[in-house]
Design a protein around this motif. Sequence first.
Motif, PDB file in Angstrom:
ATOM      1  N   LEU A 116       0.826  -1.208   0.000  1.00  0.00           N
ATOM      2  CA  LEU A 116       0.000   0.000   0.000  1.00  0.00           C
ATOM      3  C   LEU A 116       0.861   1.258   0.000  1.00  0.00           C
ATOM      4  O   LEU A 116       0.521   2.259  -0.631  1.00  0.00           O
ATOM      5  CB  LEU A 116      -0.941   0.000   1.206  1.00  0.00           C
ATOM      6  CG  LEU A 116      -2.094  -0.995   1.107  1.00  0.00           C
ATOM      7  CD1 LEU A 116      -2.788  -1.171   2.441  1.00  0.00           C
ATOM      8  CD2 LEU A 116      -3.091  -0.544   0.048  1.00  0.00           C
ATOM      9  N   TYR A 166      -4.908   4.758  -5.040  1.00  0.00           N
ATOM     10  CA  TYR A 166      -5.406   3.400  -4.835  1.00  0.00           C
ATOM     11  C   TYR A 166      -5.720   3.168  -3.363  1.00  0.00           C
ATOM     12  O   TYR A 166      -6.802   2.688  -3.014  1.00  0.00           O
ATOM     13  CB  TYR A 166      -4.398   2.367  -5.334  1.00  0.00           C
ATOM     14  CG  TYR A 166      -4.736   0.972  -4.872  1.00  0.00           C
ATOM     15  CD1 TYR A 166      -5.910   0.345  -5.281  1.00  0.00           C
ATOM     16  CD2 TYR A 166      -3.913   0.284  -3.976  1.00  0.00           C
ATOM     17  CE1 TYR A 166      -6.250  -0.910  -4.838  1.00  0.00           C
ATOM     18  CE2 TYR A 166      -4.248  -0.975  -3.524  1.00  0.00           C
ATOM     19  CZ  TYR A 166      -5.419  -1.565  -3.959  1.00  0.00           C
ATOM     20  OH  TYR A 166      -5.750  -2.811  -3.495  1.00  0.00           O
ATOM     21  N   ALA A 167      -4.774   3.524  -2.496  1.00  0.00           N
ATOM     22  CA  ALA A 167      -4.976   3.305  -1.061  1.00  0.00           C
ATOM     23  C   ALA A 167      -6.177   4.101  -0.568  1.00  0.00           C
ATOM     24  O   ALA A 167      -6.986   3.604   0.220  1.00  0.00           O
ATOM     25  CB  ALA A 167      -3.715   3.680  -0.291  1.00  0.00           C
ATOM     26  N   ARG A 168      -6.314   5.339  -1.064  1.00  0.00           N
ATOM     27  CA  ARG A 168      -7.455   6.155  -0.624  1.00  0.00           C
ATOM     28  C   ARG A 168      -8.767   5.571  -1.112  1.00  0.00           C
ATOM     29  O   ARG A 168      -9.753   5.537  -0.387  1.00  0.00           O
ATOM     30  CB  ARG A 168      -7.284   7.600  -1.107  1.00  0.00           C
ATOM     31  CG  ARG A 168      -6.374   8.365  -0.171  1.00  0.00           C
ATOM     32  CD  ARG A 168      -6.365   9.853  -0.442  1.00  0.00           C
ATOM     33  NE  ARG A 168      -5.022  10.347  -0.182  1.00  0.00           N
ATOM     34  CZ  ARG A 168      -4.184  10.785  -1.110  1.00  0.00           C
ATOM     35  NH1 ARG A 168      -4.567  10.841  -2.377  1.00  0.00           N
ATOM     36  NH2 ARG A 168      -2.985  11.188  -0.775  1.00  0.00           N
ATOM     37  N   ASP A 169      -8.776   5.106  -2.377  1.00  0.00           N
ATOM     38  CA  ASP A 169      -9.992   4.476  -2.902  1.00  0.00           C
ATOM     39  C   ASP A 169     -10.359   3.242  -2.085  1.00  0.00           C
ATOM     40  O   ASP A 169     -11.536   2.993  -1.803  1.00  0.00           O
ATOM     41  CB  ASP A 169      -9.786   4.068  -4.368  1.00  0.00           C
ATOM     42  CG  ASP A 169      -9.855   5.278  -5.287  1.00  0.00           C
ATOM     43  OD1 ASP A 169     -10.231   6.366  -4.815  1.00  0.00           O
ATOM     44  OD2 ASP A 169      -9.533   5.128  -6.483  1.00  0.00           O
ATOM     45  N   LEU A 170      -9.337   2.469  -1.705  1.00  0.00           N
ATOM     46  CA  LEU A 170      -9.585   1.256  -0.929  1.00  0.00           C
ATOM     47  C   LEU A 170     -10.179   1.611   0.434  1.00  0.00           C
ATOM     48  O   LEU A 170     -11.177   1.027   0.865  1.00  0.00           O
ATOM     49  CB  LEU A 170      -8.281   0.470  -0.763  1.00  0.00           C
ATOM     50  CG  LEU A 170      -8.369  -0.841   0.015  1.00  0.00           C
ATOM     51  CD1 LEU A 170      -9.306  -1.819  -0.683  1.00  0.00           C
ATOM     52  CD2 LEU A 170      -6.984  -1.478   0.171  1.00  0.00           C
ATOM     53  N   ALA A 171      -9.575   2.592   1.099  1.00  0.00           N
ATOM     54  CA  ALA A 171     -10.085   3.022   2.405  1.00  0.00           C
ATOM     55  C   ALA A 171     -11.528   3.496   2.264  1.00  0.00           C
ATOM     56  O   ALA A 171     -12.402   3.150   3.063  1.00  0.00           O
ATOM     57  CB  ALA A 171      -9.201   4.136   2.975  1.00  0.00           C
ATOM     58  N   ASP A 172     -11.788   4.255   1.213  1.00  0.00           N
ATOM     59  CA  ASP A 172     -13.113   4.789   0.955  1.00  0.00           C
ATOM     60  C   ASP A 172     -14.107   3.651   0.696  1.00  0.00           C
ATOM     61  O   ASP A 172     -15.234   3.665   1.215  1.00  0.00           O
ATOM     62  CB  ASP A 172     -13.015   5.701  -0.278  1.00  0.00           C
ATOM     63  CG  ASP A 172     -14.282   6.478  -0.498  1.00  0.00           C
ATOM     64  OD1 ASP A 172     -14.876   6.899   0.507  1.00  0.00           O
ATOM     65  OD2 ASP A 172     -14.670   6.646  -1.664  1.00  0.00           O
ATOM     66  N   ALA A 173     -13.690   2.658  -0.079  1.00  0.00           N
ATOM     67  CA  ALA A 173     -14.581   1.539  -0.420  1.00  0.00           C
ATOM     68  C   ALA A 173     -14.926   0.719   0.820  1.00  0.00           C
ATOM     69  O   ALA A 173     -16.060   0.249   0.966  1.00  0.00           O
ATOM     70  CB  ALA A 173     -13.924   0.651  -1.476  1.00  0.00           C
ATOM     71  N   ILE A 174     -13.964   0.549   1.730  1.00  0.00           N
ATOM     72  CA  ILE A 174     -14.224  -0.200   2.963  1.00  0.00           C
ATOM     73  C   ILE A 174     -15.254   0.546   3.801  1.00  0.00           C
ATOM     74  O   ILE A 174     -16.240  -0.020   4.273  1.00  0.00           O
ATOM     75  CB  ILE A 174     -12.919  -0.405   3.768  1.00  0.00           C
ATOM     76  CG1 ILE A 174     -11.983  -1.345   3.010  1.00  0.00           C
ATOM     77  CG2 ILE A 174     -13.215  -0.951   5.159  1.00  0.00           C
ATOM     78  CD1 ILE A 174     -10.605  -1.473   3.633  1.00  0.00           C
ATOM     79  N   GLU A 175     -15.027   1.850   3.948  1.00  0.00           N
ATOM     80  CA  GLU A 175     -15.967   2.684   4.700  1.00  0.00           C
ATOM     81  C   GLU A 175     -17.372   2.639   4.112  1.00  0.00           C
ATOM     82  O   GLU A 175     -18.358   2.526   4.831  1.00  0.00           O
ATOM     83  CB  GLU A 175     -15.482   4.137   4.631  1.00  0.00           C
ATOM     84  CG  GLU A 175     -14.724   4.572   5.824  1.00  0.00           C
ATOM     85  CD  GLU A 175     -15.260   5.929   6.214  1.00  0.00           C
ATOM     86  OE1 GLU A 175     -15.608   6.108   7.388  1.00  0.00           O
ATOM     87  OE2 GLU A 175     -15.354   6.789   5.304  1.00  0.00           O
TER      88      GLU A 175
END
Lengths: 210, 210
Positions: free
Chosen positions: B44, B51-60
């Motif tokens: 990460l 990418y990392a921000r999108d992933l964090a956003d998708a989890i939320e």
Amino acid sequence: MTSPERPTEASSETDLDPMARLTQLLARLPGVGERTAQRLTFFLLRSPPEYARDLADAIERVVREVKLCSRCCTLTARDPCEVCQDARRDERLLCVVESVPDQLALERTREFHGRYHVLHGALSPLDGIGPDQLKMKELLARLDSGAVEEVILATNPTVEGEATALYVSRLVKPLGLKVSRLAQGLPMGGDLEYADQVTLVRALTGRRDV
Amino acid sequence: MTSPERPTEASSETDLDPMARLTQLLARLPGVGERTAQRLTFFLLRSPPEYARDLADAIERVVREVKLCSRCCTLTARDPCEVCQDARRDERLLCVVESVPDQLALERTREFHGRYHVLHGALSPLDGIGPDQLKMKELLARLDSGAVEEVILATNPTVEGEATALYVSRLVKPLGLKVSRLAQGLPMGGDLEYADQVTLVRALTGRRDV
């Protein structure tokens, strides 16, 4: 977090079902396929919501806060990093590693009390990685300061790692510093019968008096 | 996102290095050990920050937006879910599954055009899972509406899945509905020699005229 200031990107992303979107993003992680990604998505949905939120938060924070240490180039949330700040560390010993995980592996031994320099890779001309792609300039700048007496080459025992060690040693030796390399030989618990030839040759030529 | 309104929790968490904190949280994912978690953290950090921000956003988002469908109890971001909203789906056929991944596996076949009901588990008295822990009441309420003509029991061919199928069939049959169960036998590409005895017995007793 879904930023209203980038509507074009957001609109295409929001169309996708949140589960499909998360699965798609998780599948980009190393060692995670389509199936595992789906399993992780369902795991997150079954977990307590605090866990998922903490995880999202931790990912965001790591990207936002972790930078390269301005001295040793390791990854750290505070600059200089803990090792560089620690006055008990022996400034005269500088251990050159390829990556932060390599540094952490050495730290776990609790046997090394000097400082580190992280190159962030190894020389690999075929992959377009030359000295300029590594933290070589930063290394030479540190050696110029005069505190270092010995450079320990702890690059990996691979073709690229060996080439990198050779390159660094040629840069460093003219400065009048001691240069050493991690010992190579049989790993603990290994079996002579199954050791590869190169390892056996290294073990033989590097043999020590008992 | 690190909420200032819960200072006690935040203070203890913020003390931890962001990389160590993320590694710790990732290690709680199924199939992810300490080592893999560390590898993911470094992945990460090396990835583009988007990418990392999108992933964090998708989890939320998945935790915030995905709920149970009020009709079929599947996981969905909109209620009723897509299948329940789709008027082309045959209301007379109701397929009862243990979990959402099981439902998705059936959907991938593109052969089933009825509706689903997700029980969210199977009967397992030893684990304290009785009918009240599953979406049984919701299933019976749906059958009361009168549109369903056949209930297809698609629970897993395991002890718990069989028990669940038996339980549901005993509830449903008195209502005068047709009840069926997914066929059991040799899987495609399987080998008689390596098939277990129960599967072979099921294949024999369930044999069909050619």
